[in-house]
Scaffold this active site. Structure first.
Site, PDB file in Angstrom:
ATOM      1  CE  LYS B 203      -1.882   2.434   3.360  1.00 51.11           C
ATOM      2  NZ  LYS B 203      -1.720   3.809   2.838  1.00 51.11           N
ATOM      3  CB  THR B 257       7.047   6.156  16.929  1.00 58.69           C
ATOM      4  OG1 THR B 257       8.393   6.119  16.444  1.00 58.69           O
ATOM      5  CG2 THR B 257       6.984   5.379  18.230  1.00 58.69           C
ATOM      6  N   GLY B 260       3.163   2.742  14.265  1.00 60.69           N
ATOM      7  CA  GLY B 260       3.921   1.512  14.457  1.00 60.69           C
ATOM      8  C   GLY B 260       3.486   0.769  15.709  1.00 60.69           C
ATOM      9  CD  GLU B 277      12.762   3.440   8.928  1.00 58.92           C
ATOM     10  OE1 GLU B 277      12.688   4.154   9.954  1.00 58.92           O
ATOM     11  OE2 GLU B 277      12.758   3.872   7.782  1.00 58.92           O
ATOM     12  CB  CYS B 311      12.335   8.365   9.571  1.00 53.96           C
ATOM     13  SG  CYS B 311      13.116   7.352   8.323  1.00 53.96           S
ATOM     14  CD  GLU B 408       9.919  11.504  13.020  1.00 51.90           C
ATOM     15  OE1 GLU B 408       8.964  10.797  13.367  1.00 51.90           O
ATOM     16  OE2 GLU B 408      10.820  11.111  12.257  1.00 51.90           O
TER      17      GLU B 408
END
Lengths: 316, 499
Positions: B203, B257, B260, B277, B311, B408
């Site tokens: 995707k 994150t 994730g 990742e 990232c 981030e």
């Protein structure tokens, strides 16, 4: 719990003359305590449970460790991590070898404890021998697995680039329930051989060897806090083992799928690495491999430029 | 000895560069004529373009001018199920049985076809995602092709990759990729999966699906057996359908994150193998003995590469106090020279921010940085009237606890902190839940190895930054995820080992 000594023993009378007496010597019983940061405290909770043989004979009052004991152990393990991971790999190998030596010297005690916990003498002897050999096996890997699993990467740009394994950090382990000694040794050794520190929850039903093994560790020049051993109930502690934010990886050795699911779920809190060693026969060769070491390693890749001055392309 | 007149001594590194010369760059736009794409894309399932069962399409726009480029099908759970069935069928009937060297040749062929069409891919990548053509042309697309080339060669050599073990393919891999390097991330995911004998449902990101659609065309032309690679576009719901599909054996995710962690929770209780990742907040450390001008270039490349949508961006700069003043001034001078604008202009350094949503996130952090009292400098450049743009920005005197130093931002925003000693900077650099990348600048070799060893991150650049290569493993420590992509170590996430 008390073991009576059948043979009559010698005693010394007031006038100094030895004489035979029929009075039995009372055996000194061992207090089974936990092992945190190189110390042998009792659980802070003050709780205990009774370890007994299958026949129902009471073997020991064992610490029923609490969440707070686990947290203390994580602090000890984190504090120990920098020093242990920075030790020379050779030195880690020496210390694991020393553990094997200490275990060899106390074989009789471990065999005795295994027998008390319903293992036959021949099987107990085999298990202790295997545990010693397994420590030797991982002692040898300490300064070799890095070479096998590293790489110098031929990047297309003018850089020197290499990848090496480094320890993941603090690892919490719920040890196999069945194999009181070989299971414990088989899960601790690869984790510490790779430079990690750990907190291990020993087998609930067969805890005796774990405490005695802590004494082996404690007399092997192992820095305090590298291995911390708790006794208690997985049903009570499993969730704390996996949701602590300063634990980097968790190893679980039982097949209970609901516990496994709970662990995978909670591990996401800090993207913990999770491993289930639930199909391993620790009494066979499949119970040892450098791939167990690699489970709790991270791969670090370093880039370094290569200077291109006077790049004539000429050789010698 | 003659007495030196101190007034005449001017160290060259104190001279301020003058940029106000009146010279400017003439526009140098890349022609769009060599790139073509459809007005509408369906789903690529079982080697065919098929209408989505959802009957829904969404627009993908050019972030540099907010114009619609194309509309793309939105896969729902039923569509994902179709794709997984196709992948399963291809795995069981074709791909698993194919001799490894033949598998390799298909992957080699895909690599070659990307190389042949590299220019077209680069232009579309820059139009759909906003990144400068210089980067898509010189980095994203060639590196993507090289990645296929690298892993193609592994397919029939896997017995050399895992000493004393056999490797077995996993089955169907569900792969979800981000919008910052759309084509490159597709290559990072697909190439190792195919080389190890798995089939794929991929995707692409919602805002950057076009190069994945072009890649589907290449895959079709390459003659790769039907269903080995399936590409389903969509948003978060499509991704969730992939993660939750019971017949997927492997999830590979690159992204935040936050997501994730959701994925890690979603696969709890299943046997799905996962690699993540995730985010980063890389420390880039400059010591006083570093070659300062090189370091300045490294910092610029570290945080402004791809508009900071990286990232592993070096977004936390630690400068040794003795050189901080000089370095900050040079950085301020340098960001004035960065050309912000049309991604298709070959002179552009910083293109468009990928989406309105991401621009809002960046603006939120700029406000947080100012509200927390840190000094903000931004380039004085003008910005185009339409599209999403952000000037290169730096914050100085930032505290370790500042949100702009902890979280981030994923934009062209640099937080600058200072330090005095090695131990201090190691503690500060490692004091983050992330551990993806880090950088160190010093002229002293032994110091480099001290620092690179002690920093807890998966990729460390010494006297360089943001370098990537198919042979070089990439991936994080701690909350930056697990598993590696690239190199020998990038094979492991796609295999099971047996005795």
């Amino acid at each position: 719990m008390e073991k009576e000594i059948k043979k009559s023993s010698l005693s010394v009378s007031e006038n100094g003359i030895e004489k035979k007496t029929t009075q039995k010597r009372l055996e000194v019983l061992k207090t089974y305590k936990i092992y945190i940061g190189g110390q042998f405290p009792r659980t802070e909770s003050g709780r205990y449970y009774v370890a007994s043989s299958a026949a129902g004979k009471q073997l020991a009052n064992v610490c029923l460790s609490s969440r707070k004991d686990f947290r203390d152990a994580v602090v000890a393990a984190r504090n120990a991590f920098g020093g242990w991971s920075n030790r020379a790999a050779f030195n880690r190998g020496q210390i694991l070898y020393r553990m094997a030596e200490m275990l060899e010297g106390r074989k009789a005690q471990f065999i005795e404890e295994l027998i008390q916990q319903d293992t036959s003498r021949s099987k107990a002897e085999k298990e202790v021998n295997l545990a010693i050999d397994r420590l030797i096996y991982y002692s040898g890997w300490c300064d070799k697995f890095q070479q096998v699993f590293s790489a110098v990467n031929p990047v297309a740009t003018s850089h020197f680039n290499f990848s090496v394994p480094e320890p993941t950090g603090v690892v919490s382990i719920i040890a196999p329930q069945q194999d009181g000694l070989i299971g414990l040794v088989s899960v601790i050794a690869p984790v510490i051989a790779g430079g990690n520190t750990c907190i291990v929850l020993a087998s609930e039903s067969k805890p005796l060897c774990s405490v005695t093994f802590a004494e082996v560790i404690n007399s092997s020049d192992m820095p305090a806090g590298v291995v911390n051993i708790l006794t208690g109930k997985p049903s009570e502690l499993a969730s704390w083992f996996v949701n602590h934010m300063d634990v980097n990886a968790t190893i679980y050795c039982e097949k209970d799928s609901s516990v496994q699911k709970m662990m995978q779920d909670k591990a996401a809190l800090n993207v913990k690495r999770i491993f289930f060693y639930d199909k391993i026969n620790w009494n066979s060769d499949e119970g040892q491999s450098p791939y167990f070491i690699m489970d709790t390693q991270e791969i670090k890749t370093t880039w370094h430029p290569i200077e291109h001055i006077a790049g004539s392309g000429g050789g010698y | 000895m003659p007495v030196t007149n101190k007034k005449n001594i001017k160290k060259s590194n104190t001279i301020k560069l003058k940029f106000d010369t009146g010279w400017s760059y003439a526009p140098a736009p890349e022609s769009k004529s060599s790139a073509s794409f459809n007005k509408q894309y369906d789903l690529f399932i079982n080697g065919e373009w098929v209408n989505p069962l959802s009957h829904k399409y969404f627009d993908t726009i050019n972030p540099a001018n907010e114009e619609k480029l194309a509309e793309v099908a939105e896969a729902n759970a039923a569509d994902v199920d179709r794709a997984v069935k196709a992948a399963r069928n291809a795995y069981e009937k074709v791909w698993k049985k194919m001799p490894a060297k033949e598998r390799a040749k298909y992957i080699f062929r895909i690599a070659r076809m990307i190389q042949e069409r590299a220019r077209e891919f680069a232009i579309i990548e820059s139009m759909d995602g906003g990144k400068p053509i210089r980067e898509s042309r010189d980095f994203d697309i060639p590196t993507a092709a090289n990645h296929f080339f690298y892993y193609a060669g592994w397919a029939d050599k896997l017995e050399y990759a895992f000493p004393n073990r056999n490797s077995n393919s996993l089955g169907v891999a569900g792969q979800i990729i981000p919008w910052n390097f759309p084509m490159l991330m597709a290559a990072w995911k697909i190439a190792p999966a195919l080389a190890t004998g798995n089939t794929v449902v991929l995707k692409p990101a919602e805002t950057t699906p076009l190069t994945a659609m072009k890649l589907a065309e290449v895959i079709r032309e390459s003659g790769l057996p039907e269903g080995v690679v399936n590409i389903v576009s969509g948003g978060g719901a499509t991704g969730a359908a992939i993660v939750n599909h019971p017949d997927i054996n492997k999830i590979a995710f690159t992204g935040s994150t936050e997501v994730g962690k959701l994925i890690q929770r979603a696969v709890a209780g299943t046997n799905k193998k996962v690699t993540l990742e995730l985010g980063g907040k890389a420390a880039n450390i400059i010591f006083e003995d570093a070659p300062i001008d090189q370091a300045v270039e490294g910092v610029i490349n570290g945080v402004y590469f791809n508009q900071g949508h990286v990232c592993c961006a070096g977004s936390r700069l630690y400068v040794q106090e003795s050189v901080a003043k000089e370095l900050i001034r040079k950085l301020r001078d340098r960001i004035e020279t960065l050309i912000v604008g049309d991604p298709l202009d070959k002179n552009t350094d910083i293109g468009a921010i990928n989406s309105r949503q991401q621009l809002d996130t960046i603006h939120k952090y700029l406000k947080i940085g100012k509200d927390e009292g840190y000094q903000m400098y931004e380039s004085s450049c003008s910005l185009p009237a339409k599209g999403y743009w952000c000037r290169p920005t730096i914050f100085t005197d930032v505290a370790q606890s500042a949100r702009i130093a902890q979280e981030e931002i994923f934009g062209p925003v640099l937080a600058i902190l200072t330090f005095r000693t090695d131990d201090e900077v190691i503690q500060k650099a490692n004091n983050t839940p992330y551990g993806l990348s880090a950088g160190v600048w010093t002229d002293k070799g032994s110091k480099i190895f001290n620092m690179t060893k002690r920093m807890r991150a998966g990729v460390i650049w010494a006297n360089t930054f943001n370098k990537f290569d198919p042979t070089s493993p990439f991936g994080g420590y701690k909350e930056s995820g697990y598993g590696r992509e690239g190199g020998l170590h990038g094979l492991l996430p796609y295999v099971n080992l047996s005795n």
